[in-house]
Scaffold this active site. Structure first.
Site, PDB file in Angstrom:
ATOM      1  N   CYS A 138     -23.880  19.213  59.233  1.00 33.47           N
ATOM      2  CA  CYS A 138     -24.638  19.143  57.983  1.00 33.47           C
ATOM      3  C   CYS A 138     -24.624  20.480  57.252  1.00 33.47           C
ATOM      4  O   CYS A 138     -24.554  21.534  57.882  1.00 33.47           O
ATOM      5  CB  CYS A 138     -26.084  18.791  58.278  1.00 33.47           C
ATOM      6  N   ASN A 200     -16.790  15.556  65.482  1.00 33.62           N
ATOM      7  CA  ASN A 200     -17.168  14.775  64.314  1.00 33.62           C
ATOM      8  C   ASN A 200     -15.926  14.622  63.417  1.00 33.62           C
ATOM      9  O   ASN A 200     -14.823  14.981  63.810  1.00 33.62           O
ATOM     10  CB  ASN A 200     -18.329  15.471  63.580  1.00 33.62           C
TER      11      ASN A 200
END
Ligand code: FMN
Length: 314
Positions: A138, A200
């Protein structure tokens, strides 16, 4: 027939609460909702674990459409963390999970260290939650929106804060969008992660040549699926070379049993299935059946006999 096979794995060996999965195959965050959506399709209790949708402090609507673009060997997504928020999750989902045999791990995301900390504290009190997976892909708003996971110092800070805020097992999920994955892995291990998830999605984009505009509403998105498997596998292998005391969990382009086995050989103790679920929600169960068959054919009785063995031959 009849051979006793041990597929169970310990995914928080240093944590007092520990986190044992009956088998090493989980669903990856954002590709299996809250698990409840799939209960009618097959017996989800046969999964080793379920990692739920990325959860933020407040509910989020997510990014403008389109949010998914197909590419030749994978997909780009820019969902933007659409989710119900941690309070609704604790009230509405956790009580259901508490009745399940399969452990649920909650994936969390924040724009500041404090947000991650607060979410972890709220989850600490909830029943039916077996661990926290920290998504450090993030944007770190106070550090100019650079991803938390792209530099060791901010990866350390967010991991240490979550570690302090909860006694639950804490996994940290790394982003491949960094120059040196090994330094990031060492930083989060040092900060007290119970396991490391690699990887990710890779940042990418697609352009429509007719409109001459980016396809995704968010312009860029995360690439997943078969295209990223070699990158994910290499990162697991490299990190396994330096981190020996906590388990690694492989994620990235695992579509078949063969892919999963490659990750075990590279050094992963467990695997997560993501994009494959979007094509076939039974993929994790089918991959699990294939792993059992592989072990049997190889004359092995414990999944742990495979882990990291690709390195031994070198
Ligand atoms: C539609 C979609 C949504 C995702 N949402 C999240 C998320 O909320 N949090 C997270 O950490 N990863 C998320 N991911 C990443 C996956 O969990 C997984 O790590 C990644 O896609 C690589 O695995 P795969 O190639 O098997 O899909 C998402 C992926 C997809 C395709």
């Amino acid at each position: 027939m009849g051979v006793c096979m041990n597929l169970s794995v310990q995914l928080a060996p240093k944590n007092k609460r520990s986190l044992v999965l009956e088998n090493p195959v989980m669903t990856a965050s954002g590709t299996f909702g809250y698990g409840t959506e799939y209960e009618h399709l097959f017996n989800i209790q046969n999964l080793g674990g379920i990692v739920c949708k990325g959860t933020t402090l407040e509910p989020r609507q997510g990014n403008p459409q389109p949010r998914i673009a197909e590419t030749p060997c994978g997909i780009l997504n820019a969902i933007g963390l659409q989710n119900i928020g941690v309070k609704a999750l604790v009230q509405e989902k956790a009580p259901i999970w508490a009745t399940w045999q399969t452990p649920v791990i909650v994936n969390i995301a924040g724009n500041s260290v404090e947000e991650y900390e607060q979410i972890a504290r709220i989850l600490e009190e909830a029943p039916g939650i077996h661990g926290i997976e920290v998504n450090i892909s993030c944007p770190n708003v106070s550090a100019g929106c650079m991803e938390f996971g792209s530099d060791p110092a901010s990866a350390f800070r967010v991991t240490a804060a979550v570690r302090k805020a909860t006694s639950l097992p804490v996994w940290v999920k790394l982003t491949p969008n960094t120059a040196d994955i090994v330094s990031i892995a060492l930083a989060v291990a040092e900060a007290g992660a119970d396991a490391i998830v690699l990887i990710n999605t890779l940042k990418g984009m697609a352009i429509d040549i007719k409109t001459r505009r980016p396809i995704l509403g968010n312009i860029t998105g995360g690439l997943s699926g078969p295209a990223i498997k070699p990158v994910a596998l290499r990162m697991v292998f490299e990190v396994a070379g330096v981190i020996k005391d906590i388990p690694l969990i492989g994620s990235g382009g695992i579509m078949t049993t063969r892919d999963a086995i490659e990750f075990f050989l590279a050094g992963a103790t467990a695997v997560q299935i993501g994009t494959a679920n979007l094509i076939n929600p039974r993929a994790p169960i089918e991959i699990l059946a294939g792993i059992k068959e592989f072990l049997q054919n190889e004359g092995l009785s414990d999944i742990k006999e495979l882990i990291g063995t690709a390195r031994e031959q070198l």
